[in-house]
Design a protein around this motif. Structure first.
Motif, short mmCIF file in Angstrom:
data_model
loop_
_atom_site.label_atom_id
_atom_site.label_comp_id
_atom_site.label_asym_id
_atom_site.label_seq_id
_atom_site.Cartn_x
_atom_site.Cartn_y
_atom_site.Cartn_z
N PHE A 1 -1.42 -0.56 -4.14
CA PHE A 1 -2.83 -0.90 -4.33
C PHE A 1 -3.56 -0.70 -3.01
O PHE A 1 -3.14 -1.25 -1.99
CB PHE A 1 -2.97 -2.36 -4.78
N ARG A 2 -4.61 0.12 -3.02
CA ARG A 2 -5.35 0.37 -1.77
C ARG A 2 -6.78 -0.14 -1.88
O ARG A 2 -7.65 0.50 -2.48
CB ARG A 2 -5.27 1.85 -1.39
N THR A 3 -7.00 -1.31 -1.29
CA THR A 3 -8.31 -1.96 -1.34
C THR A 3 -9.43 -1.11 -0.76
O THR A 3 -10.53 -1.08 -1.32
CB THR A 3 -8.23 -3.30 -0.58
N VAL B 1 -4.62 7.26 4.43
CA VAL B 1 -4.29 7.34 3.02
C VAL B 1 -3.52 8.62 2.75
O VAL B 1 -4.06 9.71 2.90
CB VAL B 1 -5.57 7.25 2.17
N GLY B 2 -2.26 8.46 2.45
CA GLY B 2 -1.39 9.63 2.29
C GLY B 2 -1.37 10.13 0.87
O GLY B 2 -2.35 10.01 0.15
N ALA B 3 -0.23 10.67 0.49
CA ALA B 3 -0.10 11.31 -0.82
C ALA B 3 -0.50 10.36 -1.92
O ALA B 3 -0.37 9.17 -1.79
CB ALA B 3 1.34 11.73 -1.03
N GLU C 1 0.97 4.80 -8.50
CA GLU C 1 2.42 4.78 -8.29
C GLU C 1 2.78 5.79 -7.22
O GLU C 1 2.31 6.93 -7.27
CB GLU C 1 3.13 5.16 -9.59
N MET C 2 3.65 5.37 -6.31
CA MET C 2 4.10 6.29 -5.27
C MET C 2 5.61 6.49 -5.36
O MET C 2 6.38 5.53 -5.30
CB MET C 2 3.72 5.76 -3.90
N LEU C 3 5.98 7.75 -5.53
CA LEU C 3 7.40 8.09 -5.55
C LEU C 3 7.86 8.34 -4.12
O LEU C 3 7.13 8.92 -3.32
CB LEU C 3 7.60 9.36 -6.39
N PHE D 1 -0.03 11.33 11.65
CA PHE D 1 0.79 10.28 12.24
C PHE D 1 0.59 9.08 11.34
O PHE D 1 -0.53 8.66 11.11
CB PHE D 1 0.33 9.97 13.68
N TRP D 2 1.69 8.55 10.78
CA TRP D 2 1.54 7.54 9.74
C TRP D 2 2.03 6.17 10.20
O TRP D 2 3.10 6.06 10.81
CB TRP D 2 2.30 7.92 8.47
N GLN D 3 1.25 5.16 9.94
CA GLN D 3 1.71 3.80 10.21
C GLN D 3 1.41 2.90 9.02
O GLN D 3 0.43 3.10 8.32
CB GLN D 3 1.11 3.25 11.49
N THR E 1 0.81 -1.22 0.00
CA THR E 1 0.00 0.00 0.00
C THR E 1 0.84 1.27 0.00
O THR E 1 0.30 2.37 -0.07
CB THR E 1 -0.93 0.06 1.23
N ALA E 2 2.16 1.14 0.14
CA ALA E 2 3.01 2.34 0.18
C ALA E 2 4.43 1.97 -0.23
O ALA E 2 4.83 0.80 -0.18
CB ALA E 2 3.00 2.95 1.58
N GLY E 3 5.19 3.02 -0.58
CA GLY E 3 6.56 2.80 -1.05
C GLY E 3 7.46 2.15 -0.02
O GLY E 3 8.44 1.50 -0.37
N ILE F 1 13.62 8.31 7.39
CA ILE F 1 12.69 9.10 6.60
C ILE F 1 12.03 8.20 5.56
O ILE F 1 12.70 7.40 4.90
CB ILE F 1 13.42 10.26 5.87
N ASP F 2 10.70 8.37 5.44
CA ASP F 2 9.92 7.64 4.42
C ASP F 2 9.00 8.67 3.80
O ASP F 2 8.12 9.19 4.49
CB ASP F 2 9.11 6.53 5.11
N THR F 3 9.22 9.02 2.54
CA THR F 3 8.29 9.99 1.95
C THR F 3 7.50 9.35 0.83
O THR F 3 7.93 8.36 0.22
CB THR F 3 9.00 11.25 1.39
N GLY F 4 6.32 9.91 0.57
CA GLY F 4 5.47 9.39 -0.50
C GLY F 4 4.83 10.52 -1.27
O GLY F 4 4.18 11.39 -0.68
N LEU F 5 5.07 10.53 -2.57
CA LEU F 5 4.45 11.52 -3.44
C LEU F 5 3.65 10.76 -4.48
O LEU F 5 4.20 9.92 -5.21
CB LEU F 5 5.54 12.39 -4.10
N TRP G 1 2.52 15.56 -1.08
CA TRP G 1 3.72 14.85 -0.64
C TRP G 1 3.65 14.65 0.87
O TRP G 1 3.36 15.60 1.61
CB TRP G 1 4.97 15.68 -0.99
N ASN G 2 3.90 13.44 1.29
CA ASN G 2 3.85 13.12 2.72
C ASN G 2 5.25 12.73 3.19
O ASN G 2 5.84 11.80 2.65
CB ASN G 2 2.87 11.96 2.94
N LEU G 3 5.78 13.45 4.16
CA LEU G 3 7.09 13.12 4.72
C LEU G 3 6.85 12.45 6.08
O LEU G 3 6.31 13.09 6.99
CB LEU G 3 7.95 14.37 4.93
N VAL G 4 7.22 11.19 6.18
CA VAL G 4 7.03 10.49 7.46
C VAL G 4 8.37 10.42 8.19
O VAL G 4 9.39 10.02 7.61
CB VAL G 4 6.49 9.06 7.24
N PHE G 5 8.34 10.85 9.44
CA PHE G 5 9.54 10.81 10.27
C PHE G 5 9.46 9.51 11.06
O PHE G 5 8.88 9.45 12.16
CB PHE G 5 9.59 12.05 11.16
#
Ligand code: SER
Length: 442
Positions: free
Chosen positions: A68-70, A440-442, A87-89, A163-165, A40-42, A227-231, A204-208
């Motif tokens: 893929f987000r069901t 559901v982020g970027a 697609e997530m960059l 807050f991302w998990q 579901t994420a990069g 760092i985990d980012t998703g665009l 763009w979501n920047l996860v620390f």
């Protein structure tokens, strides 16, 4: 900017700054990660690195990951931007740079690579959470201020937003999101990023990523700060191409055009219903093509069921639009033509993909006929209950609108409230079975 250019701009920017470029991982997570059915994420394929279980090939990584987000299946076609497959960059730091470094890269690429004006950019940061025992993210606020972002454009948001998990357990942390202010023609003076509005578009979501969450919800610091980012590439394409919906971007236009040509301009549906059906077909046929290319086959369980549901919804919509049998393979070819250069597995697996979609279209065509027969029986009794409408939707893939329309044509009432209740019950059951996808982020 085309979608291919967006992908390359992002990956080469980070490559030039010491990041190792990784190929996308599979949509099917590794067997040691049972927390999600599908990627579901990069960060999913990189989880063992974040957890310190495996040594990464480098401490700076960048990728374009198939996701893929069901939970979004039923939003597709209803909103401007929801997709199942996208697609997530991302850029990732494993114990190397942290909040300030991630903010600097995101800011520079936003201005110099994506051409945004600094005056149009806003950011959100985590406001803290008592239950988690965390205060406001002062370090993130300081990082943005150091880049010249005025304090009034740094908006504090609660745990639900910032807050991302990656799932119910595992690596997680506070996040900070970049938003584009699209101007007052999209909303009002009072709108803010993080709220439900069209003026501010999150891109763009920047996860620390600094904690590991246990099954009981306890946070333990990870071996290193990451760092985990998703665009979201498709969302960036909406912005760069100046269009209103993802379905108007370059990756989707050939699929929308194919649908139009199969429909031949005729039809008994309203424009709104037609657009919705064409969008569902475009999204779902992309999703099924990529899922099968990664080895998923239709079944009644787990990810095979997700695939089957996608196929059936697409087949029902095609029939609803009056397409002749044999349309799924045409969509698969259009998806492969549009995406095959970036994802060679589509061409390599073409025969298998065509075989599966052809056989499902044939067999489900028969099921649809049985569904129509059931509907005839129900109609003859003089009322369609919500439960019956739900069974037609769930078992026979009948969109509620189709049932409603046929019922209305015959002057038979349909109890919509019962349908919504039955569907809500099923959603809860399938969400519990699928595991979380994080917010559901970027
Ligand atoms: N994992 C975060 C997200 O999916 C950032 O990549 O939004």
């Amino acid at each position: 900017m085309t979608s291919d250019e967006i992908r390359e701009t992002f990956l080469s920017y980070f490559e030039a700054r010491g990041h190792k470029r990784l190929a996308s991982g599979s949509l099917v997570p590794a067997s040691y990660d049972p927390s999600v059915l599908l990627t579901t994420a990069g960060m999913h394929p990189l989880k063992p690195y974040f957890q310190g279980i495996e040594t990464p090939p480098h401490n700076r990584l960048t990728s374009c990951q198939k996701c893929f987000r069901t939970p979004d299946i039923e939003n597709v076609g209803v909103t401007a931007r929801h997709l199942t497959f996208f697609e997530m960059l991302g850029n990732f730091s494993l114990g190397d740079y942290f909040k300030a470094g991630a903010a600097e890269f995101a800011w520079e690429l936003s201005l110099e690579g994506f051409g945004f004006s600094p005056d149009d950019l806003w950011v959100t940061v985590f406001e803290g959470d008592e239950e988690l025992g965390l205060g406001p993210d002062e370090e993130a606020i300081a990082a943005w201020e150091a880049l010249g972002v005025p304090r009034e454009r740094i908006v504090l948001c609660p745990r639900s937003e910032n807050f991302w998990q990656a799932g119910p357990t595992g690596p997680c942390g506070p996040c900070s999101e970049l938003y584009l202010d699209r101007g007052l023609q999209w909303g009002t003076e009072d709108d803010l990023p993080g709220g439900e509005n069209e003026r501010f578009l999150e891109y763009w979501n920047l996860v620390f990523m600094q904690y590991d969450q246990s099954e009981t919800g306890v946070l333990t610091p990870l071996p290193s700060q990451n760092i985990d980012t998703g665009l979201g590439l498709n969302r960036m394409a909406v912005i760069q191409q100046g269009v209103d919906t993802v379905f108007d971007t370059d990756q989707f236009r050939p699929l929308m055009e194919l649908g139009e040509s199969l429909r031949g301009g005729s039809g008994r549906l309203s424009d709104e219903e037609t657009t919705r059906a064409l969008r569902i077909l475009a999204d779902h046929t992309r999703g099924m093509t990529f899922l099968i290319a990664d080895g998923v086959v239709p079944s009644n369980e787990e990810r095979g069921y997700v695939l089957r549901r996608l196929m059936r919804r697409a087949i029902a919509q095609g029939r609803h639009l009056g397409f002749d049998q044999g349309f799924l393979p045409q969509y698969v070819d259009a998806v492969t033509e549009t995406m095959g250069a970036a994802y060679p597995e589509l061409t390599a697996e073409r025969e298998a993909i065509l075989r599966w979609v052809t056989s499902e279209e044939e067999s489900f065509g028969r099921t649809l006929e049985h569904g129509l027969a059931m509907l005839e029986d129900v109609l003859a009794r003089g009322e369609v209950t919500g439960e019956e409408a739900f069974q037609l939707h769930d078992t026979y893939g009948f969109p509620i609108d189709l049932t409603e329309e046929i019922a209305a044509e015959r002057g038979v009432p349909l109890v919509r409230a019962g349908f919504d209740a039955a569907r809500a019950g099923q959603r809860e059951r399938s969400a519990a079975a699928a595991g979380g996808g994080g917010r559901v982020g970027a």
